[in-house]
Enzyme design. Structure first.
Site, mmCIF file in Angstrom:
data_model
loop_
_atom_site.group_PDB
_atom_site.id
_atom_site.type_symbol
_atom_site.label_atom_id
_atom_site.label_comp_id
_atom_site.label_asym_id
_atom_site.label_seq_id
_atom_site.Cartn_x
_atom_site.Cartn_y
_atom_site.Cartn_z
ATOM 1 N N LYS A 9 20.142 7.889 -26.816
ATOM 2 C CA LYS A 9 20.899 6.667 -26.540
ATOM 3 C C LYS A 9 20.896 5.757 -27.777
ATOM 4 O O LYS A 9 20.140 5.987 -28.735
ATOM 5 C CB LYS A 9 20.302 5.987 -25.301
ATOM 6 C CG LYS A 9 20.469 6.839 -24.023
ATOM 7 C CD LYS A 9 19.815 6.181 -22.804
ATOM 8 C CE LYS A 9 20.016 7.031 -21.555
ATOM 9 N NZ LYS A 9 19.394 6.405 -20.355
ATOM 10 N N GLU A 126 28.439 17.629 -17.677
ATOM 11 C CA GLU A 126 28.274 16.660 -18.758
ATOM 12 C C GLU A 126 28.600 17.272 -20.126
ATOM 13 O O GLU A 126 29.178 16.593 -20.979
ATOM 14 C CB GLU A 126 26.845 16.090 -18.714
ATOM 15 C CG GLU A 126 26.625 15.220 -17.474
ATOM 16 C CD GLU A 126 25.171 14.872 -17.204
ATOM 17 O OE1 GLU A 126 24.290 15.253 -18.005
ATOM 18 O OE2 GLU A 126 24.907 14.202 -16.176
HETATM 19 P P1 GTP Z 1 19.366 9.452 -17.365
HETATM 20 O O1 GTP Z 1 18.736 10.676 -17.947
HETATM 21 O O2 GTP Z 1 19.856 8.471 -18.377
HETATM 22 O O3 GTP Z 1 20.414 9.802 -16.329
HETATM 23 O O4 GTP Z 1 18.156 8.693 -16.629
HETATM 24 P P2 GTP Z 1 17.438 9.076 -15.253
HETATM 25 O O5 GTP Z 1 18.065 10.310 -14.666
HETATM 26 O O6 GTP Z 1 15.978 9.076 -15.508
HETATM 27 O O7 GTP Z 1 17.777 7.825 -14.338
HETATM 28 P P3 GTP Z 1 19.111 7.521 -13.490
HETATM 29 O O8 GTP Z 1 20.076 8.635 -13.600
HETATM 30 O O9 GTP Z 1 18.677 7.080 -12.139
HETATM 31 O O10 GTP Z 1 19.677 6.237 -14.243
HETATM 32 C C1 GTP Z 1 20.484 6.395 -15.391
HETATM 33 C C2 GTP Z 1 20.121 5.343 -16.399
HETATM 34 O O11 GTP Z 1 20.463 4.064 -15.879
HETATM 35 C C3 GTP Z 1 18.632 5.233 -16.724
HETATM 36 O O12 GTP Z 1 18.217 6.160 -17.682
HETATM 37 C C4 GTP Z 1 18.558 3.819 -17.264
HETATM 38 O O13 GTP Z 1 19.013 3.760 -18.611
HETATM 39 C C5 GTP Z 1 19.560 3.104 -16.368
HETATM 40 N N1 GTP Z 1 18.877 2.471 -15.234
HETATM 41 C C6 GTP Z 1 18.432 3.069 -14.110
HETATM 42 N N2 GTP Z 1 17.838 2.173 -13.290
HETATM 43 C C7 GTP Z 1 17.922 0.983 -13.926
HETATM 44 C C8 GTP Z 1 17.494 -0.343 -13.611
HETATM 45 O O14 GTP Z 1 16.915 -0.609 -12.558
HETATM 46 N N3 GTP Z 1 17.759 -1.311 -14.544
HETATM 47 C C9 GTP Z 1 18.412 -1.045 -15.712
HETATM 48 N N4 GTP Z 1 18.643 -2.046 -16.585
HETATM 49 N N5 GTP Z 1 18.824 0.196 -16.046
HETATM 50 C C10 GTP Z 1 18.584 1.184 -15.162
#
Ligand code: GTP
Ligand code: MG
Length: 149
Positions: A9, A126
């Site tokens: 990122k 993706e």
């Molecule tokens: P990814 O690999 O990026 O998909 O992360 P993940 O699978 O561990 O988490 P998820 O898919 O649930 O969420 C995608 C992304 O959204 C996360 O990696 C964070 O960058 C963001 N995100 C998730 N929850 C929150 C939150 O509560 N607050 C904020 N600011 N960002 C969040």
């Protein structure tokens, strides 16, 4: 073979962590099939994270992902999706285990350095979303017999 879409990122790129992060996947033994530095348009970030579009943090998430270049990776290997998620660590870097990428390199969910696909289906979805035809490289490392029985 299974493939995962992994993305460093904008915070990871800005903080100079690209080499360190790619090294971890290389050393683990996964094959890089696609790799590019890329400025992500808002429409693509919105599509990628469309399942989260109802979440309160969604606008901030799209802003974060489009705030600077990202590094897109298509990784291949047996079990790569679950293994990459393990190497990455849980979503909140404060909760992520030391030794994981997020556990070692981050402190906030909203700046958690890296993405990894959560299922083989999403890996394919993706990779198709982030890479154009011709951007992936079909190759087999000569090292493979030393990594796979
Ligand atoms: P990814 O690999 O990026 O998909 O992360 P993940 O699978 O561990 O988490 P998820 O898919 O649930 O969420 C995608 C992304 O959204 C996360 O990696 C964070 O960058 C963001 N995100 C998730 N929850 C929150 C939150 O509560 N607050 C904020 N600011 N960002 C969040
Ligand atoms: Mg996710």
């Amino acid at each position: 073979t299974e493939r995962s879409y992994v993305m460093i990122k904008p915070d990871g790129v800005q903080r100079g962590l690209v080499g360190e992060i790619i090294s971890r996947f290389e050393r683990k033994g996964f094959t890089i099939k696609g790799l590019k530095l890329f400025s992500c348009p808002a429409a693509l970030a919105e599509e990628h994270y469309k399942d989260l579009s109802s979440k309160p943090f969604y606008p901030k998430l799209v802003k974060y992902i489009t705030s600077g270049p990202v590094v897109c990776l298509a990784l291949e290997g047996p079990g790569v999706v679950a293994s990459a998620r393990k190497l990455i660590g849980v979503t909140n870097p404060l909760q992520a285990e030391p030794g994981t990428i997020r556990g070692d390199l981050g402190i906030e969910t909203g700046r958690n350095v890296i993405h990894g696909s959560d299922s083989p289906e999403n890996g394919e979805r993706e990779i198709a979303l982030w890479f154009k035809e011709g951007e992936l490289c079909e190759w087999e490392p000569t090292l493979t017999p030393w990594l796979r029985e």
